[in-house]
Design an enzyme around this catalytic site. Structure first.
Site, PDB file in Angstrom:
ATOM      1  N   LEU A  74       0.597  -1.096  -0.024  1.00 56.03           N
ATOM      2  CA  LEU A  74      -0.157   0.061  -0.079  1.00 56.03           C
ATOM      3  C   LEU A  74       0.894   1.246  -0.129  1.00 56.03           C
ATOM      4  O   LEU A  74       1.981   1.287   0.358  1.00 56.03           O
ATOM      5  CB  LEU A  74      -0.877  -0.076   1.294  1.00 56.03           C
ATOM      6  CG  LEU A  74      -1.844  -1.117   1.143  1.00 56.03           C
ATOM      7  CD1 LEU A  74      -2.286  -1.737   2.763  1.00 56.03           C
ATOM      8  CD2 LEU A  74      -2.991  -1.066   0.253  1.00 56.03           C
ATOM      9  N   PRO A  75       0.169   2.376  -0.454  1.00 58.48           N
ATOM     10  CA  PRO A  75       1.238   3.309  -0.499  1.00 58.48           C
ATOM     11  C   PRO A  75       1.640   4.234   0.474  1.00 58.48           C
ATOM     12  O   PRO A  75       2.667   5.034   0.753  1.00 58.48           O
ATOM     13  CB  PRO A  75       0.200   4.425  -1.377  1.00 58.48           C
ATOM     14  CG  PRO A  75      -1.172   4.081  -1.511  1.00 58.48           C
ATOM     15  CD  PRO A  75      -1.163   2.519  -1.084  1.00 58.48           C
ATOM     16  N   ASN A 125      -2.952   4.260   4.754  1.00 56.24           N
ATOM     17  CA  ASN A 125      -3.711   3.407   4.248  1.00 56.24           C
ATOM     18  C   ASN A 125      -3.548   1.870   4.749  1.00 56.24           C
ATOM     19  O   ASN A 125      -4.461   0.863   5.081  1.00 56.24           O
ATOM     20  CB  ASN A 125      -3.054   3.151   2.507  1.00 56.24           C
ATOM     21  CG  ASN A 125      -3.335   4.231   1.887  1.00 56.24           C
ATOM     22  OD1 ASN A 125      -2.338   5.043   1.536  1.00 56.24           O
ATOM     23  ND2 ASN A 125      -4.510   4.667   1.630  1.00 56.24           N
ATOM     24  N   LYS A 149      15.177  -0.586   4.975  1.00 57.48           N
ATOM     25  CA  LYS A 149      14.693   0.240   3.917  1.00 57.48           C
ATOM     26  C   LYS A 149      14.953   1.728   4.235  1.00 57.48           C
ATOM     27  O   LYS A 149      15.422   2.426   3.104  1.00 57.48           O
ATOM     28  CB  LYS A 149      13.258   0.050   3.766  1.00 57.48           C
ATOM     29  CG  LYS A 149      12.781   0.834   2.476  1.00 57.48           C
ATOM     30  CD  LYS A 149      12.713   0.086   1.241  1.00 57.48           C
ATOM     31  CE  LYS A 149      12.187   1.111   0.070  1.00 57.48           C
ATOM     32  NZ  LYS A 149      10.888   1.041  -0.179  1.00 57.48           N
ATOM     33  N   LYS A 195       9.712  11.422   0.505  1.00 63.87           N
ATOM     34  CA  LYS A 195       8.672  10.829   1.675  1.00 63.87           C
ATOM     35  C   LYS A 195       9.643   9.960   2.467  1.00 63.87           C
ATOM     36  O   LYS A 195       9.375  10.001   3.742  1.00 63.87           O
ATOM     37  CB  LYS A 195       7.748   9.922   0.744  1.00 63.87           C
ATOM     38  CG  LYS A 195       6.675   9.167   1.663  1.00 63.87           C
ATOM     39  CD  LYS A 195       5.936   8.120   0.824  1.00 63.87           C
ATOM     40  CE  LYS A 195       5.947   6.957   1.718  1.00 63.87           C
ATOM     41  NZ  LYS A 195       5.645   5.535   0.864  1.00 63.87           N
TER      42      LYS A 195
END
Lengths: 328, 328, 328, 328
Positions: A96-97, A101, A202, A277
């Site tokens: 999901l973005p 979400n 990440k 982001k």
């Protein structure tokens, strides 16, 4: 059998707080029972298709009906909402973005946790704030399910070719179960530690990537201004201590490499907004852990400023163009 | 013979402004005539010794008599000053700590240019401001000599093992002549363009290195704070897009790699002061060419601030320690 | 009477969603009913004492019993927990060190909201994340109470002398009621807008302060290195466009001003840790609103790095010492 | 008479190295002998006109004939080149755009020093690298003349109204002589120390100004994003510790103040290119004195990057627009 044995070992080792792990490990890993997949965007669709290719029945859903079609044609069963998927599958992958979400899909009114079965394995491959991953894990544990975070490195191309890298966080006993599915979709599956560790890895990777790209762009620009040929300079850097992935595999200067966004007017690739982001997560994590990240912070600010100057949707390597006087 | 022919070709191509190149090219490249070497420090001494090993007689000098001894024992002839070296050798290599030393050795009262012979090849392997290299080239040209800049990448170890990389700037016609000598001392000899280009390439490489090292230190520190194992994080970065020379070959976190300064309390290696010096050249070059280098500038400032906090003589990878709360 | 009228006007203007405002405005503002005060630290104690001086009975509590004594001697009544204070007072002021303390004091098991009365006015003077202020306001509104944020500018000295500046966020109709109490403790009470605006104003001020201080320290240090007398340089800056509060009122260079922390080995004043904390809020707010703050970010990182180098508990103007080569 | 006495005192105090100071001090300060003025640009013309207003005959020159006209009409005598001006006047003021112009006007083939008379007072009001000021002073001293640097703070408006601030470097004995002329053109004349100190003070002021302006722009932008009214936020900052000249006198947010460039689409004022140039001097000075200036460096880079994005000729306060997402 090995799985069962592992379950018993855990039983004894970790006491009854984790007694449900015995059950968890009873999930069949040999026969290919259905796998749930939630989030059929640019990344999710090819990922789910790779599960189908490996013989796993896929039960999927997405908030946007237009996202269904492609996967439905490939043989997936489409349901109405995450809760229904949870009702039918005991292994579910989400892609999901953003954090809200993920929160909605797991804990919303028709979310997974409304109907999740005891022992279900939940793998979230979204890139989100590690703090949210931890919250989801706690919520899942309350329902007797197991949540792991498994964000990916690699873009749409890697997703199609099953060449993604998965960085996985969660209880180590469940890593094998996760790996069984993730290897269908990626070339590398790395266990990083407790829940949230996948996101942490990440974030760390992308922070260093974001720094390296701006550093490469500045360096190439300076060298060109000093009269050096860009290809020659890239060659020198790449055989010396200045080498980095951005100089070597994804050079931001048009004309230096083929097949990268800089060779295509910075289209495709990894958008500046997305990099901004991810660096926002790095910034949040650094602030909350009192960690100084001077270059990471500045890189974040530069990508943020680029978004104000028309670079939001270009590949993040367009920072080279942003920094050149003749560029705009 | 090829050299002679090359000389004639230049004669016709570049008109009489470069007629002296014919003479220059008459320098014997076959027989091993003496080579001058000025600057017998930690780098210069092993470099000169490698020339001796390849059978070149070496005529050397240094301002510090205590520097002579070692090379003298190896068979070099020691003279009093650069001018005397220039009187005896028509190929001279200089390896000096800073711009003022280079200016003194070339243009000072007992400097090379006082007695340099027409056609002499002057190779400066010091890391200095490219603007000074260009000034030296102009001054040398007035005396009929040829000046090339050839700064090195690699430290004392690489100098001893003849594994340096030379980045060479100067007239292309003389590159072969320079290469003959430089290959005795290094593994890579790269032609970068006109005079000053070697320095420019060196500066660019070290700027990206300086950025990459701080980026790696921040990233490793953040990851550790987020609960990741340092070795595992380094492994993940190095297989992903965060990879850079500093993460891969020279990791700044103690315990991640063997044989690097971080494994030895940041002793040896490349001192923070030297990195700050090189980034000062990058800053000067960027300011004078109006080039924005936001991360390069900040990296410069961080190494500069480290010098104020007791890290001046430690390896530059000690930035990891500088950024850790528990570190000091 | 005006308050009552205001209540009615609001009733008609804003419909029944805010019907309780009529009740709220019925809180007596003329007679001096007891005021609750929670958080009796270095700031809270003198603030509460100033309320006593103005004739308000004070009902107080704190988690640390040793904090009670001083205020008790001044005539305050001490209760066991925030819930009990809320049971006895319909105007409560909180002054706590961080967001988690605020959350606990308001929403914890013996928190204010357990026993808060309809119409109670809750004023939080802690410096916290504006997002938490908004959450508290929502939680208070559910119980029929009104929450306002009112962080202060000024230190312990200003608190004792009732010279604080309060930046107040919340429904405008309640500002007069808040102002009645806050003017007992401060010289300026500024209405900033909706809930969270007080925190926003505080964060903005401290971000610019944090930037200005480092800028002043760099500038003074550079001028001194260039041979300027520090007092003369300060004078020139302060009559020119370089003037700022840090150069003018709180100069970081020892010997330039009297009565500031730089004149006293950077003791007292506003600790580097606290500045780093406030800049962390600025960073969080900027990240979540996608606002680029390049200097603010870097300032945050510098104060954060100072904490790693032994400056955590010194006044934040010690950044001058941190940046000087001879300093450490 | 006082001047003469001062001359003798210097004679005895400073030995024969400065014996020419006796002569210097014989320059008449009472009668108004002609003053040379070189550089009739936007700043130079009104400055020279103010000398005429105070009754000083002005002998001027400029490389652009179109610059002559206005001053000629005001009564100045125009000559062909700096050397001729030096032949006719023993007090000369120069106001030029950059270091190379200053070098040319003083030491070029028809420069001042070709015909300068012993004891001539040379005052350079250009903003240039302090190192160049020092070189000019040495060159002037060889000819028996005295060079002082006296850069200004204030723009074209202040030049017209004789409200400039002059920051003066040079031998203290000559400060009175310089002050006599400079007070005709400015409101403040500050003695800063030896030659180059005026430039140093100017650079320091502009570095802090450049930092303060970006800091103000970031802060105002963040506050607006957090819901604060810009005028209110400016008011709060200006009564608190965030106050600086940029927030108070030259606010970068359109609508907050009248009569500043932000009220006029950032036209007029002090161009971003000029600020970037001055910060380049700060950077050079910091690099050569090994001084860390992290915020100064970053500010330099931001103004430099603005030049690449179309802000080169706008007032430097347009950094507010550069940082706003909706801005461009």
């Amino acid at each position: 059998m090995a799985a069962l044995f592992r379950g018993y070992r855990n039983f004894y080792k970790r006491s009854n707080r984790h007694v449900e792990l015995t059950l968890v490990s009873c999930r069949s890993m040999a026969s290919k029972t259905p796998v749930g997949f939630i989030g059929l965007g640019n990344m999710g669709t090819p990922m789910a298709r790779n599960l189908l290719k490996h013989g796993y029945p896929v039960i999927a859903t997405d908030v946007f009906p237009e996202s269904f079609k492609e996967l439905q044609d490939s043989g997936a069963q489409i349901l109405d909402c995450p809760a229904e998927v949870a009702d039918k599958a005991d292994r579910i992958i989400t892609m999901l973005p953003s954090s809200p979400n993920v929160i909605e899909v797991y804990t919303g009114p028709s979310g997974i946790l409304k109907k999740v079965k005891k022992g279900t394995l939940l793998i979230d491959s979204s890139t989100i704030n590690p703090a949210v991953s931890k919250e989801m894990a706690v919520a899942a544990e309350k329902m007797g399910a197991v949540f792991m975070d498994a964000p990916v490195s690699g873009g749409v191309g890697a997703a199609s070719l099953a060449k993604l890298t998965f960085m996985v966080g969660g209880v180590e006993e469940e890593f094998n179960a996760a790996q069984e599915l993730l290897t269908c979709m990626g070339a590398n599956v790395v266990y990083c530690g407790q829940v949230g560790s996948g996101q942490a890895a990440k974030i760390c990777n992308n922070m260093l990537l974001g720094i390296g790209m701006i550093g490469t762009a500045e360096t190439m620009n300076l060298g060109i201004r000093l009269g050096l040929d860009p290809k020659l300079l890239a060659k020198i850097l790449n055989m010396s201590s200045g080498q980095c992935w951005s100089s070597d595999k994804y050079n931001p200067v048009p004309g230096v490499m083929e097949g990268v966004p800089s060779a295509n007017n910075y289209q495709g690739g990894f958008g500046t907004t997305l990099m901004a982001k991810d660096l926002g997560f790095a910034q949040d994590s650094a602030t909350s852990t009192l960690t100084p990240i001077p270059l990471g912070s500045l890189a974040h600010q530069i990508y943020r400023a680029m978004c104000t100057c028309g670079y939001a949707n270009k590949d993040f390597s367009s920072v080279f163009q942003f920094l050149r006087e003749e560029g705009v």
